[in-house]
Motif scaffolding. Structure first.
Motif, PDB file in Angstrom:
ATOM      1  N   SER A  41     -13.941  65.857   7.050  1.00  0.00           N
ATOM      2  CA  SER A  41     -15.127  66.125   7.882  1.00  0.00           C
ATOM      3  C   SER A  41     -15.945  64.858   8.128  1.00  0.00           C
ATOM      4  N   GLY A  42     -15.522  63.715   7.563  1.00  0.00           N
ATOM      5  CA  GLY A  42     -16.199  62.449   7.865  1.00  0.00           C
ATOM      6  C   GLY A  42     -17.156  61.962   6.802  1.00  0.00           C
ATOM      7  N   LYS A  43     -17.098  62.512   5.589  1.00  0.00           N
ATOM      8  CA  LYS A  43     -18.021  62.077   4.526  1.00  0.00           C
ATOM      9  C   LYS A  43     -17.761  60.612   4.132  1.00  0.00           C
ATOM     10  N   SER A  44     -16.489  60.287   3.919  1.00  0.00           N
ATOM     11  CA  SER A  44     -16.134  58.917   3.541  1.00  0.00           C
ATOM     12  C   SER A  44     -16.483  57.929   4.653  1.00  0.00           C
ATOM     13  N   THR A  45     -16.398  58.377   5.898  1.00  0.00           N
ATOM     14  CA  THR A  45     -16.755  57.509   7.027  1.00  0.00           C
ATOM     15  C   THR A  45     -18.210  57.078   6.931  1.00  0.00           C
ATOM     16  N   ILE A  46     -19.098  58.003   6.572  1.00  0.00           N
ATOM     17  CA  ILE A  46     -20.514  57.659   6.427  1.00  0.00           C
ATOM     18  C   ILE A  46     -20.714  56.700   5.243  1.00  0.00           C
ATOM     19  N   ALA A  47     -19.981  56.957   4.150  1.00  0.00           N
ATOM     20  CA  ALA A  47     -20.067  56.052   2.997  1.00  0.00           C
ATOM     21  C   ALA A  47     -19.614  54.650   3.384  1.00  0.00           C
ATOM     22  N   ASN A  48     -18.548  54.562   4.186  1.00  0.00           N
ATOM     23  CA  ASN A  48     -18.065  53.246   4.634  1.00  0.00           C
ATOM     24  C   ASN A  48     -19.067  52.569   5.551  1.00  0.00           C
ATOM     25  N   LEU A  54     -24.782  47.288   4.849  1.00  0.00           N
ATOM     26  CA  LEU A  54     -25.437  46.499   3.799  1.00  0.00           C
ATOM     27  C   LEU A  54     -24.749  45.163   3.557  1.00  0.00           C
ATOM     28  N   GLY A  55     -23.700  44.876   4.351  1.00  0.00           N
ATOM     29  CA  GLY A  55     -23.052  43.569   4.245  1.00  0.00           C
ATOM     30  C   GLY A  55     -21.609  43.614   3.807  1.00  0.00           C
ATOM     31  N   GLY A  56     -21.043  44.805   3.632  1.00  0.00           N
ATOM     32  CA  GLY A  56     -19.654  44.913   3.204  1.00  0.00           C
ATOM     33  C   GLY A  56     -18.685  44.457   4.285  1.00  0.00           C
ATOM     34  N   ALA A  57     -17.565  43.861   3.843  1.00  0.00           N
ATOM     35  CA  ALA A  57     -16.511  43.453   4.778  1.00  0.00           C
ATOM     36  C   ALA A  57     -15.547  44.631   4.932  1.00  0.00           C
ATOM     37  N   PHE A  58     -15.606  45.297   6.071  1.00  0.00           N
ATOM     38  CA  PHE A  58     -14.815  46.522   6.268  1.00  0.00           C
ATOM     39  C   PHE A  58     -14.354  46.605   7.714  1.00  0.00           C
ATOM     40  N   ASN A  59     -13.077  46.975   7.918  1.00  0.00           N
ATOM     41  CA  ASN A  59     -12.585  47.173   9.287  1.00  0.00           C
ATOM     42  C   ASN A  59     -11.535  48.274   9.391  1.00  0.00           C
ATOM     43  N   ASN A  60     -11.332  49.030   8.320  1.00  0.00           N
ATOM     44  CA  ASN A  60     -10.330  50.102   8.323  1.00  0.00           C
ATOM     45  C   ASN A  60     -10.962  51.394   8.846  1.00  0.00           C
ATOM     46  N   LEU A  93     -15.855  39.774   9.627  1.00  0.00           N
ATOM     47  CA  LEU A  93     -16.877  38.716   9.639  1.00  0.00           C
ATOM     48  C   LEU A  93     -17.951  38.976  10.697  1.00  0.00           C
ATOM     49  N   THR A  94     -18.106  40.208  11.112  1.00  0.00           N
ATOM     50  CA  THR A  94     -19.095  40.549  12.136  1.00  0.00           C
ATOM     51  C   THR A  94     -20.505  40.179  11.672  1.00  0.00           C
ATOM     52  N   PRO A  95     -21.307  39.529  12.536  1.00  0.00           N
ATOM     53  CA  PRO A  95     -22.681  39.158  12.155  1.00  0.00           C
ATOM     54  C   PRO A  95     -23.551  40.396  11.918  1.00  0.00           C
ATOM     55  N   LEU A  96     -24.731  40.149  11.369  1.00  0.00           N
ATOM     56  CA  LEU A  96     -25.690  41.221  11.081  1.00  0.00           C
ATOM     57  C   LEU A  96     -27.022  40.876  11.749  1.00  0.00           C
ATOM     58  N   LEU A 168     -12.596  48.498 -11.966  1.00  0.00           N
ATOM     59  CA  LEU A 168     -14.030  48.722 -11.754  1.00  0.00           C
ATOM     60  C   LEU A 168     -14.467  48.208 -10.382  1.00  0.00           C
ATOM     61  N   PHE A 169     -13.976  47.038 -10.001  1.00  0.00           N
ATOM     62  CA  PHE A 169     -14.385  46.422  -8.742  1.00  0.00           C
ATOM     63  C   PHE A 169     -13.606  47.023  -7.577  1.00  0.00           C
ATOM     64  N   ARG A 170     -14.280  47.183  -6.443  1.00  0.00           N
ATOM     65  CA  ARG A 170     -13.603  47.644  -5.230  1.00  0.00           C
ATOM     66  C   ARG A 170     -12.452  46.690  -4.913  1.00  0.00           C
TER      67      ARG A 170
END
Length: 636
Positions: A41-48, A54-60, A93-96, A168-170
């Motif tokens: 239902s998209g819960k993990s999508t919101i978490a991602n 907040l600055g995470g490197a994510f593109n999946n 590496l998308t800017p913020l 422990l670490f992502r």
């Protein structure tokens, strides 16, 4: 409520599609925030999205997420309002974009947004630099400074579904152990940038001391083998005696020329012109060097005054922030003009006197921005000051030899003008040869004098460096002891909380009931209970969550910890976790959170679940609707 520092808290998440329509818009609060719904239902999508903004490197991204244009977050950092916006992209590496203020102001102000890149360089700050500064994080120096980003910090705050339950670490493909160790030291509050600076200073000063001592020995050997005294007064006396001899020879030459006048030739005039040219060149060089010395002297004094003024303003701004924090909650009870008692029927965050709304968060954000700008100015000005001081010292070293050459050239010119003769007898020639020899000797003595002065300077520098290295060694020892004490304090608390959470699990893993020793190795990214982690898949997940939540809860016990009092958990029922067990964990975490909120320890926990506890469902903890495949989180 007491503001723990550093602290991040999400106030609102807004996601837009490419038509600028709102795909998701929900408000969050302190304490526990639950995003619930069926699988897919998209819960993990919101978490991602939260991790990403907040600055995470994510593109999946999922197919639904790729239909979105950008994500915006209204957040609090150490009590100050910030609004962040980031485009949805395949590039990690998308800017913020950052706005110093809340979302309501940001959406109506298109001029004061600033864009910061993922990585920094010598001229541009990254968005991690900006957010670290807002969080009062120390500057990470050395080879790792470009590797420690907000993404790395969030790796221990975001429990996702993709990472193995024994880590422990992502998860990351390239994950150096030293990076993990540095992240843990920062978040546990034991990383000390001043300790690193002291170590670098000790290394540099020890190396500099070794070079100075070697240079000192070499110069002493040169003096000892030159046959010239190493005593300054003796050399200065020899220079004066030699100069007097030159004057006597010059006087004798003048007398001889006065006694026998001869016809001036064209050659004599040519020699005189040559000497004049040399003299003019020496004068120009001396004037240029003197002008540059005076110029750099003024610039250095001006730079020092500018840096001192900035540092004073930084200190005053710190004191202002501290004063506001200390006395900000004091309220007026009587009017300062008529002394009558003020009405207590005033809305929250409004002035008791004039009844106007207070914008505390905006003041904090502005103070942070001003503080950051002044710190950057101090850093850049200090670099320029070092370069100016180096050039100043170079010019000071060149001046004495140029002045000596100028003096000798002037004497030659005086002699040539007073005695413009091309015919010289044997005695005059011999005197001129003697004069040239003595002048050469004076020049050599002047160079030896510079060497002696350098030796004396080196002795002083060696003495200063020796004292400085001793002080640095003492400072390093004290800071290392403090580091060990804090580490022991934090780890004992983490172990204590972890054991407590394991004990309160449902009776599924016998070792959780009897285990006594929890060991955590951040360098190796491992954790064990009585030396073992070979449990069932669901128990590994429970154990991992217990450890990370224990780090989170320990940060509410110790103010010196830098864990941002913020955590996202997206694997509550990962690896076959049964419904009763995950609901028990949800209720346990919520209960612990409420205990800390009662102690006024502000924090934020965001977790997703498809098996929300009946006790927590449809409560103030829930964010948004109860989502399903027909009503997903993203309305695209």
């Amino acid at each position: 409520m007491i503001e723990n520092k550093p602290q991040i808290a999400i106030k609102q998440i807004i996601i837009r599609d490419y038509n600028n329509s709102i795909a998701y818009d929900e408000s969050f609060h302190f304490g526990v925030d639950i995003i619930r719904g069926k699988n897919s239902s998209g819960k993990s999508t919101i978490a991602n999205f939260i991790f990403y903004i907040l600055g995470g490197a994510f593109n999946n991204w999922t197919s639904e997420a790729r239909k979105c244009k950008d994500v915006t977050a209204d957040i609090l950092i150490n009590g100050a309002d910030f609004t962040l916006r980031r485009d949805i992209s395949d590039s990690v590496l998308t800017p913020l974009q950052i706005y110093w203020g809340n979302y309501e102001k940001a959406k109506n102000d298109g001029l004061n947004w600033k864009i910061f890149p993922y990585k920094s360089n010598d001229n541009i700050l990254s968005f991690s630099n900006i957010l670290f500064n807002a969080l009062d994080f120390p500057e990470v120096k050395g080879d790792l400074d470009s590797n420690i980003t907000m993404h790395q910090i969030l790796r221990l705050s975001y429990i996702d579904q993709e990472t193995h339950p024994q880590s422990l670490f992502r998860f990351e493909n390239f994950d150096p152990p030293l990076t993990r160790k540095t992240i843990s030291e920062i978040l546990l509050g034991i990383y000390d940038d001043s300790l690193y600076s002291d170590r670098i200073k000790l290394r540099d000063k020890s190396k500099n001391l070794e070079l100075k001592e070697r240079e000192y020995k070499n110069l002493v050997n040169v003096i000892n083998h030159s046959g010239v005294s190493a005593n300054r007064n003796t050399i200065e006396k020899d220079i004066k005696q030699a100069t007097d001899n030159i004057d006597k020879i010059s006087s004798e030459i003048h007398s001889l020329r006065d006694a026998e006048k001869v016809k001036t030739t064209k050659r004599t005039e040519t020699n005189t012109e040559k000497i004049k040219t040399e003299l003019t060149n020496y004068k120009n060089e001396v004037n240029q060097i003197t002008t540059k010395i005076n110029q750099y002297d003024l610039e250095i004094a001006d730079s020092r005054q500018f840096i001192s003024t900035l540092e004073k303003r930084i200190t005053e701004l710190y004191n202002s922030i501290l004063t506001r924090k200390t006395v900000g909650d004091l309220t007026l009870t009587h009017c300062p003009q008529c002394l009558e008692k003020l009405s207590t029927d005033v809305e929250d965050n409004h002035c008791k006197l004039c009844k106007q709304p207070l914008e505390v968060e905006a003041e904090k954000a502005n103070a942070k921005r001003l503080l950051q700008e002044m710190q950057i100015q101090v850093k850049e000005s200090s670099k320029l000051l070092v370069l100016k001081e180096k050039k100043y010292a170079e010019f000071q070293g060149q001046l004495p030899l140029l002045i000596e050459r100028l003096r000798n050239s002037q004497k030659e010119l005086d002699s040539s003008i007073n005695n413009p003769q091309s015919t010289r007898d044997e005695r005059i020639d011999n005197l001129l040869v003697s004069k040239g020899f003595i002048e050469s000797e004076v020049e050599n003595l002047t160079k030896h004098l510079q060497i002696v002065e350098l030796i004396e300077q080196l002795k002083s520098e060696i003495s200063d460096l020796t004292n400085e290295t001793k002080e640095l060694k003492l400072s390093i020892s004290e800071k290392e002891n403090d580091q060990k004490y804090k580490y022991s304090l934090v780890m004992n608390k983490i172990r204590e909380i972890t054991i407590s959470i394991l004990r309160k699990d449902l009776p599924r893993q016998d070792e959780f009931r009897t285990g006594k020793i929890v060991e955590i190795d951040f360098l190796r990214d491992s954790f064990t209970l009585d030396g073992n982690n070979n449990f069932s898949a669901s128990s590994k997940t429970y154990f991992k969550n217990a450890v990370i939540f224990s780090i989170f809860f320990a940060s509410l016990e110790f103010d010196f910890m830098r864990y941002p009092r913020f955590i996202i958990c997206d694997n509550m029922e990962d690896k076959g976790m049964e419904k009763e067990r995950t609901q028990n964990f949800q209720e346990l975490i919520t209960s612990i959170s409420n205990d800390y909120l009662e102690k006024e320890k502000s924090h934020q926990i965001i977790f997703t679940t498809s098996m929300v506890s009946d006790e927590l469902n449809d409560s103030e903890y829930c964010v948004g609707e109860d989502y399903n495949t027909d009503n997903k989180t993203l309305k695209v």
